[in-house]
Motif scaffolding. Structure first.
Motif, PDB file in Angstrom:
ATOM      1  N   PRO A  24      43.891  39.365  34.549  1.00 38.00           N
ATOM      2  CA  PRO A  24      45.364  39.774  33.853  1.00 38.00           C
ATOM      3  C   PRO A  24      44.842  40.616  32.664  1.00 38.00           C
ATOM      4  O   PRO A  24      45.887  41.470  32.386  1.00 38.00           O
ATOM      5  CB  PRO A  24      45.895  38.310  33.744  1.00 38.00           C
ATOM      6  CG  PRO A  24      44.809  37.386  33.573  1.00 38.00           C
ATOM      7  CD  PRO A  24      43.708  37.866  34.466  1.00 38.00           C
ATOM      8  N   ILE A  25      44.304  40.239  31.718  1.00 34.16           N
ATOM      9  CA  ILE A  25      43.867  40.968  30.435  1.00 34.16           C
ATOM     10  C   ILE A  25      43.620  42.397  30.845  1.00 34.16           C
ATOM     11  O   ILE A  25      44.175  43.291  30.362  1.00 34.16           O
ATOM     12  CB  ILE A  25      42.935  40.155  29.660  1.00 34.16           C
ATOM     13  CG1 ILE A  25      43.281  38.952  29.397  1.00 34.16           C
ATOM     14  CG2 ILE A  25      42.761  41.104  28.437  1.00 34.16           C
ATOM     15  CD1 ILE A  25      42.249  37.856  28.606  1.00 34.16           C
ATOM     16  N   GLN A  26      42.434  42.766  31.616  1.00 36.13           N
ATOM     17  CA  GLN A  26      42.286  44.022  31.957  1.00 36.13           C
ATOM     18  C   GLN A  26      43.306  44.726  32.432  1.00 36.13           C
ATOM     19  O   GLN A  26      43.467  46.043  32.304  1.00 36.13           O
ATOM     20  CB  GLN A  26      40.813  43.835  32.732  1.00 36.13           C
ATOM     21  CG  GLN A  26      39.550  43.287  32.114  1.00 36.13           C
ATOM     22  CD  GLN A  26      39.536  42.049  32.294  1.00 36.13           C
ATOM     23  OE1 GLN A  26      40.387  41.368  32.605  1.00 36.13           O
ATOM     24  NE2 GLN A  26      38.170  41.403  32.287  1.00 36.13           N
ATOM     25  N   ARG A  27      44.006  44.152  33.650  1.00 36.34           N
ATOM     26  CA  ARG A  27      44.940  44.792  34.274  1.00 36.34           C
ATOM     27  C   ARG A  27      46.131  45.341  33.370  1.00 36.34           C
ATOM     28  O   ARG A  27      46.763  46.375  33.562  1.00 36.34           O
ATOM     29  CB  ARG A  27      45.255  43.993  35.467  1.00 36.34           C
ATOM     30  CG  ARG A  27      44.366  43.711  36.532  1.00 36.34           C
ATOM     31  CD  ARG A  27      43.822  44.881  37.104  1.00 36.34           C
ATOM     32  NE  ARG A  27      42.655  44.716  38.278  1.00 36.34           N
ATOM     33  CZ  ARG A  27      41.916  45.653  38.656  1.00 36.34           C
ATOM     34  NH1 ARG A  27      42.073  46.901  38.523  1.00 36.34           N
ATOM     35  NH2 ARG A  27      40.656  45.397  39.264  1.00 36.34           N
ATOM     36  N   ALA A  28      46.652  44.453  32.564  1.00 40.39           N
ATOM     37  CA  ALA A  28      47.705  44.882  31.583  1.00 40.39           C
ATOM     38  C   ALA A  28      47.551  46.092  30.857  1.00 40.39           C
ATOM     39  O   ALA A  28      48.190  46.865  30.478  1.00 40.39           O
ATOM     40  CB  ALA A  28      47.905  43.507  30.511  1.00 40.39           C
ATOM     41  N   ILE A  29      45.931  46.049  30.234  1.00 35.09           N
ATOM     42  CA  ILE A  29      45.796  47.312  29.495  1.00 35.09           C
ATOM     43  C   ILE A  29      45.653  48.329  30.515  1.00 35.09           C
ATOM     44  O   ILE A  29      46.171  49.484  29.999  1.00 35.09           O
ATOM     45  CB  ILE A  29      44.463  47.002  28.729  1.00 35.09           C
ATOM     46  CG1 ILE A  29      44.326  45.972  27.580  1.00 35.09           C
ATOM     47  CG2 ILE A  29      43.604  48.326  28.232  1.00 35.09           C
ATOM     48  CD1 ILE A  29      43.305  45.496  27.173  1.00 35.09           C
ATOM     49  N   LEU A  30      44.912  48.447  31.576  1.00 33.80           N
ATOM     50  CA  LEU A  30      44.902  49.552  32.452  1.00 33.80           C
ATOM     51  C   LEU A  30      46.335  50.030  32.724  1.00 33.80           C
ATOM     52  O   LEU A  30      46.382  51.234  32.981  1.00 33.80           O
ATOM     53  CB  LEU A  30      44.227  48.975  33.791  1.00 33.80           C
ATOM     54  CG  LEU A  30      42.670  49.025  33.920  1.00 33.80           C
ATOM     55  CD1 LEU A  30      42.246  48.377  35.126  1.00 33.80           C
ATOM     56  CD2 LEU A  30      42.124  50.339  33.749  1.00 33.80           C
ATOM     57  N   ALA A  31      47.209  49.068  32.967  1.00 32.54           N
ATOM     58  CA  ALA A  31      48.680  49.525  33.395  1.00 32.54           C
ATOM     59  C   ALA A  31      49.356  50.257  32.272  1.00 32.54           C
ATOM     60  O   ALA A  31      50.584  50.664  32.446  1.00 32.54           O
ATOM     61  CB  ALA A  31      49.365  48.360  33.909  1.00 32.54           C
ATOM     62  N   GLY A  32      48.786  49.991  30.917  1.00 33.75           N
ATOM     63  CA  GLY A  32      49.623  50.501  29.770  1.00 33.75           C
ATOM     64  C   GLY A  32      50.720  49.557  29.401  1.00 33.75           C
ATOM     65  O   GLY A  32      51.788  50.042  28.756  1.00 33.75           O
ATOM     66  N   ASP A  33      50.640  48.560  29.803  1.00 35.47           N
ATOM     67  CA  ASP A  33      51.772  47.423  29.521  1.00 35.47           C
ATOM     68  C   ASP A  33      51.710  47.180  27.886  1.00 35.47           C
ATOM     69  O   ASP A  33      50.622  47.173  27.102  1.00 35.47           O
ATOM     70  CB  ASP A  33      51.307  45.869  29.989  1.00 35.47           C
ATOM     71  CG  ASP A  33      51.611  45.709  31.405  1.00 35.47           C
ATOM     72  OD1 ASP A  33      51.955  46.826  31.854  1.00 35.47           O
ATOM     73  OD2 ASP A  33      51.148  44.835  32.055  1.00 35.47           O
ATOM     74  N   GLU A  34      53.020  47.213  27.388  1.00 35.21           N
ATOM     75  CA  GLU A  34      53.154  46.850  26.058  1.00 35.21           C
ATOM     76  C   GLU A  34      53.035  45.405  25.357  1.00 35.21           C
ATOM     77  O   GLU A  34      52.787  45.306  24.324  1.00 35.21           O
ATOM     78  CB  GLU A  34      54.380  47.783  25.461  1.00 35.21           C
ATOM     79  CG  GLU A  34      54.394  49.153  25.667  1.00 35.21           C
ATOM     80  CD  GLU A  34      55.816  49.606  25.365  1.00 35.21           C
ATOM     81  OE1 GLU A  34      56.548  49.086  24.939  1.00 35.21           O
ATOM     82  OE2 GLU A  34      55.870  50.945  25.463  1.00 35.21           O
ATOM     83  N   THR A  35      53.399  44.572  26.316  1.00 30.91           N
ATOM     84  CA  THR A  35      53.500  43.093  25.953  1.00 30.91           C
ATOM     85  C   THR A  35      52.542  42.437  27.214  1.00 30.91           C
ATOM     86  O   THR A  35      52.411  42.832  28.163  1.00 30.91           O
ATOM     87  CB  THR A  35      54.844  42.742  25.938  1.00 30.91           C
ATOM     88  OG1 THR A  35      55.381  42.774  27.248  1.00 30.91           O
ATOM     89  CG2 THR A  35      55.587  43.356  24.766  1.00 30.91           C
ATOM     90  N   THR A  36      52.208  41.324  26.698  1.00 32.98           N
ATOM     91  CA  THR A  36      51.708  40.299  27.451  1.00 32.98           C
ATOM     92  C   THR A  36      51.616  38.988  26.743  1.00 32.98           C
ATOM     93  O   THR A  36      52.387  38.620  26.014  1.00 32.98           O
ATOM     94  CB  THR A  36      50.149  40.703  27.708  1.00 32.98           C
ATOM     95  OG1 THR A  36      49.485  39.733  28.711  1.00 32.98           O
ATOM     96  CG2 THR A  36      49.185  40.465  26.578  1.00 32.98           C
ATOM     97  N   GLY A  37      51.009  37.877  27.309  1.00 28.64           N
ATOM     98  CA  GLY A  37      51.198  36.823  26.711  1.00 28.64           C
ATOM     99  C   GLY A  37      50.111  35.511  27.298  1.00 28.64           C
ATOM    100  O   GLY A  37      49.719  35.756  28.210  1.00 28.64           O
ATOM    101  N   ILE A  38      50.654  34.409  27.174  1.00 27.09           N
ATOM    102  CA  ILE A  38      50.159  33.091  27.701  1.00 27.09           C
ATOM    103  C   ILE A  38      51.456  32.442  28.676  1.00 27.09           C
ATOM    104  O   ILE A  38      52.253  32.362  27.940  1.00 27.09           O
ATOM    105  CB  ILE A  38      49.533  32.096  26.781  1.00 27.09           C
ATOM    106  CG1 ILE A  38      48.446  32.758  26.203  1.00 27.09           C
ATOM    107  CG2 ILE A  38      49.471  30.816  27.332  1.00 27.09           C
ATOM    108  CD1 ILE A  38      47.033  32.867  27.226  1.00 27.09           C
ATOM    109  N   SER A  39      50.868  31.953  29.688  1.00 29.74           N
ATOM    110  CA  SER A  39      51.894  31.064  30.528  1.00 29.74           C
ATOM    111  C   SER A  39      51.219  29.901  30.841  1.00 29.74           C
ATOM    112  O   SER A  39      49.920  29.668  31.169  1.00 29.74           O
ATOM    113  CB  SER A  39      52.075  31.726  31.852  1.00 29.74           C
ATOM    114  OG  SER A  39      52.862  32.975  31.574  1.00 29.74           O
TER     115      SER A  39
END
Length: 312
Positions: A122-137
């Motif tokens: 999930p960490i790599q995919r969020a950066i690849l997609a250009g996501d502006e936010t992420t977090g912990i669930s």
């Protein structure tokens, strides 16, 4: 906070932070499960996981099964009569018998805002997609892949030049704090698990080395994201004119207004600026095969790369 009897299940550094936080919070860790030692390094000697090493420092009993499918393994797990199992980047599928054994179930620390980026990376995919936010669930696990109801979320912004390694380290600390909070609230009935919405589901497939190759006909924006997403491992890479693999660990986007006579992959100047499908990239941190990472300027002092040469 009421101490709970916990089984901890995890393998890498990301999980070790959570184990340490649970110990410091005063919980009773009755057993630790981790992946078996794996061959590593040039000598391919067996190396214990970060979680196993930390658990042994605490003198906890450590299990390293190849899988959790057999009745004897499941019976041993159930015999601990744990209040809950905490799972963080464990790496093995948990059968239903394992999920059902703890009184409060198995709670997973997942490095995304579910249901976005279910799965392994999930960490790599969020950066690849250009996501502006992420977090912990913090999620109560069920049989599906990261489909369980969510107890707690902690949202953060992804910084402009943040690499996967840097984001990993931030999320590991946030996850460690979040699982302590979620466990206490859940055990005392202060939170109710919230089912994940059906909309917005994405999957974070495992990263392969082949995927980390830089294809210069893509835009500089996409390639810069890939470099950050694959830093430090597996490392985005391209081939030098000699055929040697070159890892690119950091790069700057350079606008290009006139690239007449050049094709994507061509070096445009003496600073290793490489033409992309749109604009160009100037690598700033690179790594040659068998060498340590170095600034690109250091590479250019020892390797002749001139304008018009091509990376592939």
């Amino acid at each position: 906070m009421t101490p709970l009897k916990l089984i901890f299940m995890g393998t890498p550094d990301f999980a070790a932070h959570a184990l340490k936080a649970l110990v410091e919070a005063g919980h009773d860790i009755v057993a630790v499960y981790s992946q078996p030692p794996r061959p590593a390094g040039r000598g391919h000697s067996l190396r214990k996981s970060p979680v196993q090493l930390l658990a042994e420092e605490y003198d906890y009993r450590v299990h390293t099964p190849e899988h959790l499918k057999t009745p004897d393994v499941q019976a041993e797990f159930a015999a601990y009569k744990a209040d809950a199992a905490v799972v963080a980047a464990f790496g093995l599928i948990l059968p239903q018998a394992i999920l059902d054994a703890p009184r409060l179930g198995c709670l997973n620390i997942h490095a995304s805002l579910l249901p976005r980026w279910r799965g392994a990376a999930p960490i790599q995919r969020a950066i690849l997609a250009g996501d502006e936010t992420t977090g912990i669930s913090i999620m109560r696990m069920e049989a599906g892949l990261d489909t369980g109801p969510v107890l707690l979320e902690d949202r953060i912004e992804i910084e402009r030049k943040e690499t996967a390694g840097e984001l990993h380290d931030r999320l590991a600390l946030i996850g460690a704090r979040a699982i302590v909070e979620a466990l206490d609230d859940y055990a005392h009935g202060r939170i109710t698990p919230r089912p994940q919405p059906h909309e917005g589901v994405t999957y974070a497939a495992k990263i392969s080395s082949g995927e980390a190759r830089l294809y210069w006909d893509r835009t500089a924006v996409d390639l810069e994201r890939a470099i950050r997403a694959f830093s430090p491992v597996p490392g985005a890479w391209a081939l030098l004119p000699s055929g040697e693999r070159l890892k690119v660990l950091a790069a700057e986007i350079e606008p290009v207004h006139d690239a007449a006579g050049h094709q994507p992959g061509d070096i445009l100047d003496d600073r290793l600026t490489v033409l992309c499908g749109e604009d160009a990239l100037r690598p700033t941190l690179i790594q040659r095969e068998g060498k340590k990472a170095m600034p690109s300027a250091a590479l250019l002092r020892g390797l002749v790369l001139k304008k018009g040469d091509r990376l592939s």
